[in-house]
Motif scaffolding. Structure first.
Motif, PDB file in Angstrom:
ATOM      1  N   GLY A  41       0.958  -1.311  -0.141  1.00  0.00           N
ATOM      2  CA  GLY A  41      -0.004   0.096  -0.037  1.00  0.00           C
ATOM      3  C   GLY A  41       0.894   1.529   0.144  1.00  0.00           C
ATOM      4  N   LEU A  42       1.908   1.197   0.513  1.00  0.00           N
ATOM      5  CA  LEU A  42       2.809   2.220   0.894  1.00  0.00           C
ATOM      6  C   LEU A  42       3.482   2.540  -0.852  1.00  0.00           C
ATOM      7  CD1 LEU A  42       4.428   2.274   4.320  1.00  0.00           C
ATOM      8  CD2 LEU A  42       2.971   3.952   3.604  1.00  0.00           C
ATOM      9  N   ILE A  43       3.982   1.519  -1.212  1.00  0.00           N
ATOM     10  CA  ILE A  43       4.258   1.543  -2.611  1.00  0.00           C
ATOM     11  C   ILE A  43       3.635   2.078  -3.724  1.00  0.00           C
ATOM     12  CG2 ILE A  43       5.580   0.355  -4.518  1.00  0.00           C
ATOM     13  CD1 ILE A  43       6.759  -1.500  -2.252  1.00  0.00           C
ATOM     14  N   LEU A  44       2.329   1.792  -3.433  1.00  0.00           N
ATOM     15  CA  LEU A  44       1.179   2.168  -4.266  1.00  0.00           C
ATOM     16  C   LEU A  44       1.031   3.679  -4.224  1.00  0.00           C
ATOM     17  CD1 LEU A  44      -0.710   1.539  -6.553  1.00  0.00           C
ATOM     18  CD2 LEU A  44      -2.301   0.870  -5.056  1.00  0.00           C
ATOM     19  N   LEU A  45       0.915   4.175  -2.626  1.00  0.00           N
ATOM     20  CA  LEU A  45       0.617   5.367  -2.601  1.00  0.00           C
ATOM     21  C   LEU A  45       2.006   6.176  -3.170  1.00  0.00           C
ATOM     22  CD1 LEU A  45      -0.849   7.734  -1.043  1.00  0.00           C
ATOM     23  CD2 LEU A  45       0.467   7.128   1.008  1.00  0.00           C
ATOM     24  N   ALA A  46       3.091   5.955  -3.178  1.00  0.00           N
ATOM     25  CA  ALA A  46       4.178   6.701  -3.569  1.00  0.00           C
ATOM     26  C   ALA A  46       3.897   6.756  -5.198  1.00  0.00           C
ATOM     27  CB  ALA A  46       5.411   5.965  -3.099  1.00  0.00           C
ATOM     28  N   LEU A  47       3.710   5.725  -5.789  1.00  0.00           N
ATOM     29  CA  LEU A  47       3.885   5.674  -7.143  1.00  0.00           C
ATOM     30  C   LEU A  47       2.504   6.528  -7.658  1.00  0.00           C
ATOM     31  CD1 LEU A  47       4.284   1.975  -7.943  1.00  0.00           C
ATOM     32  CD2 LEU A  47       5.825   3.605  -8.430  1.00  0.00           C
ATOM     33  N   ASP A  48       1.648   6.490  -6.897  1.00  0.00           N
ATOM     34  CA  ASP A  48       0.325   7.387  -7.373  1.00  0.00           C
ATOM     35  C   ASP A  48       0.661   9.091  -7.100  1.00  0.00           C
ATOM     36  OD1 ASP A  48      -1.226   5.313  -8.033  1.00  0.00           O
ATOM     37  OD2 ASP A  48      -2.477   5.258  -6.006  1.00  0.00           O
ATOM     38  N   ILE A  49       1.433   9.122  -5.927  1.00  0.00           N
ATOM     39  CA  ILE A  49       1.775  10.359  -5.778  1.00  0.00           C
ATOM     40  C   ILE A  49       2.683  11.029  -6.817  1.00  0.00           C
ATOM     41  CG2 ILE A  49       3.145  12.076  -4.336  1.00  0.00           C
ATOM     42  CD1 ILE A  49       2.046  10.465  -2.036  1.00  0.00           C
ATOM     43  N   TRP A  50       3.614  10.122  -7.308  1.00  0.00           N
ATOM     44  CA  TRP A  50       4.556  10.390  -8.548  1.00  0.00           C
ATOM     45  C   TRP A  50       3.707  10.712  -9.805  1.00  0.00           C
ATOM     46  CZ3 TRP A  50       6.434   6.359 -12.154  1.00  0.00           C
ATOM     47  CH2 TRP A  50       7.329   6.902 -13.239  1.00  0.00           C
ATOM     48  N   ALA A  51       2.733   9.705  -9.955  1.00  0.00           N
ATOM     49  CA  ALA A  51       1.838   9.976 -11.325  1.00  0.00           C
ATOM     50  C   ALA A  51       1.132  11.285 -11.253  1.00  0.00           C
ATOM     51  CB  ALA A  51       1.232   8.702 -11.439  1.00  0.00           C
ATOM     52  N   ILE A  52       0.706  11.711 -10.013  1.00  0.00           N
ATOM     53  CA  ILE A  52      -0.157  12.983  -9.941  1.00  0.00           C
ATOM     54  C   ILE A  52       0.870  14.158 -10.265  1.00  0.00           C
ATOM     55  CG2 ILE A  52      -1.238  14.227  -8.463  1.00  0.00           C
ATOM     56  CD1 ILE A  52      -2.679  11.731  -7.518  1.00  0.00           C
ATOM     57  N   VAL A  53       1.840  14.052  -9.549  1.00  0.00           N
ATOM     58  CA  VAL A  53       2.621  15.385  -9.813  1.00  0.00           C
ATOM     59  C   VAL A  53       3.242  15.281 -11.212  1.00  0.00           C
ATOM     60  CG1 VAL A  53       5.075  15.949  -9.488  1.00  0.00           C
ATOM     61  CG2 VAL A  53       4.011  15.062  -7.596  1.00  0.00           C
ATOM     62  N   SER A  54       3.493  14.125 -11.820  1.00  0.00           N
ATOM     63  CA  SER A  54       3.915  14.228 -13.491  1.00  0.00           C
ATOM     64  C   SER A  54       2.719  14.483 -14.526  1.00  0.00           C
ATOM     65  CB  SER A  54       4.142  12.520 -13.790  1.00  0.00           C
ATOM     66  OG  SER A  54       5.446  12.199 -12.990  1.00  0.00           O
ATOM     67  N   VAL A  55       1.588  14.232 -13.993  1.00  0.00           N
ATOM     68  CA  VAL A  55       0.341  14.710 -14.704  1.00  0.00           C
ATOM     69  C   VAL A  55       0.274  16.080 -14.640  1.00  0.00           C
ATOM     70  CG1 VAL A  55      -2.207  15.037 -14.632  1.00  0.00           C
ATOM     71  CG2 VAL A  55      -1.139  12.433 -14.539  1.00  0.00           C
ATOM     72  N   VAL A  56       0.403  16.849 -13.357  1.00  0.00           N
ATOM     73  CA  VAL A  56       0.523  18.322 -13.269  1.00  0.00           C
ATOM     74  C   VAL A  56       1.403  18.918 -14.039  1.00  0.00           C
ATOM     75  CG1 VAL A  56       0.455  19.903 -11.115  1.00  0.00           C
ATOM     76  CG2 VAL A  56      -0.804  17.808 -10.827  1.00  0.00           C
ATOM     77  N   GLY A  57       2.422  18.353 -13.834  1.00  0.00           N
ATOM     78  CA  GLY A  57       3.696  19.017 -14.658  1.00  0.00           C
ATOM     79  C   GLY A  57       3.576  18.823 -16.236  1.00  0.00           C
ATOM     80  N   SER A  58       2.733  17.933 -16.590  1.00  0.00           N
ATOM     81  CA  SER A  58       2.609  17.913 -18.058  1.00  0.00           C
ATOM     82  C   SER A  58       2.158  19.099 -18.860  1.00  0.00           C
ATOM     83  CB  SER A  58       1.572  16.638 -18.455  1.00  0.00           C
ATOM     84  OG  SER A  58       0.343  16.693 -18.238  1.00  0.00           O
ATOM     85  N   ALA A  59       2.525  18.994 -20.173  1.00  0.00           N
ATOM     86  CA  ALA A  59       1.968  20.075 -21.080  1.00  0.00           C
ATOM     87  C   ALA A  59       0.590  19.964 -21.718  1.00  0.00           C
ATOM     88  CB  ALA A  59       2.922  20.035 -22.198  1.00  0.00           C
ATOM     89  N   THR A  60      -0.346  18.957 -21.181  1.00  0.00           N
ATOM     90  CA  THR A  60      -1.798  18.894 -21.565  1.00  0.00           C
ATOM     91  C   THR A  60      -2.645  19.832 -20.919  1.00  0.00           C
ATOM     92  OG1 THR A  60      -3.442  17.251 -21.701  1.00  0.00           O
ATOM     93  CG2 THR A  60      -2.321  17.535 -19.828  1.00  0.00           C
ATOM     94  N   THR A  61      -3.963  19.964 -21.461  1.00  0.00           N
ATOM     95  CA  THR A  61      -4.741  21.129 -20.973  1.00  0.00           C
ATOM     96  C   THR A  61      -5.141  20.677 -19.435  1.00  0.00           C
ATOM     97  OG1 THR A  61      -6.856  19.720 -21.740  1.00  0.00           O
ATOM     98  CG2 THR A  61      -5.787  21.245 -23.107  1.00  0.00           C
ATOM     99  N   THR A  62      -5.845  21.729 -18.767  1.00  0.00           N
ATOM    100  CA  THR A  62      -6.228  21.713 -17.591  1.00  0.00           C
ATOM    101  C   THR A  62      -7.323  20.620 -17.415  1.00  0.00           C
ATOM    102  OG1 THR A  62      -5.747  23.914 -17.094  1.00  0.00           O
ATOM    103  CG2 THR A  62      -7.140  22.997 -15.310  1.00  0.00           C
ATOM    104  N   GLY A  63      -8.160  20.663 -18.351  1.00  0.00           N
ATOM    105  CA  GLY A  63      -9.370  19.614 -18.284  1.00  0.00           C
ATOM    106  C   GLY A  63      -8.878  18.146 -18.198  1.00  0.00           C
ATOM    107  N   LYS A  64      -7.913  17.980 -19.093  1.00  0.00           N
ATOM    108  CA  LYS A  64      -7.102  16.580 -19.151  1.00  0.00           C
ATOM    109  C   LYS A  64      -6.416  16.222 -17.864  1.00  0.00           C
ATOM    110  CE  LYS A  64      -7.135  16.088 -24.179  1.00  0.00           C
ATOM    111  NZ  LYS A  64      -6.179  15.806 -25.405  1.00  0.00           N
TER     112      LYS A  64
END
Length: 61
Positions: free
Chosen positions: A9-32
């Motif tokens: 569960g801790l590993i999954l939480l860390a991976l999810d946080i990493w994914a969310i940070v990567s999504v927020v830092g991406s060049a895609t639109t705000t809605g996506k």
């Protein structure tokens, strides 16, 4: 067995946080970005796997 589940569960939480940070830092639109973050939050394991395969990539400096 409980310790292995907790560690997973801790590993999954860390991976999810990493994914969310990567999504927020991406060049895609705000809605996506919002849709990707919601997918990752609502379906943690499946959302992470889908993001890993088809998600937006972060901007490179």
């Amino acid at each position: 067995m409980l310790e292995i589940t907790g560690l997973g569960g801790l590993i999954l939480l860390a991976l999810d946080i990493w994914a969310i940070v990567s999504v927020v830092g991406s060049a895609t639109t705000t809605g996506k970005k919002v849709l990707w973050v919601l997918l990752i939050l609502i379906l943690p394991l499946l959302g992470f796997i889908i993001w890993l395969i088809a998600g937006p990539r972060p901007l490179r400096a």
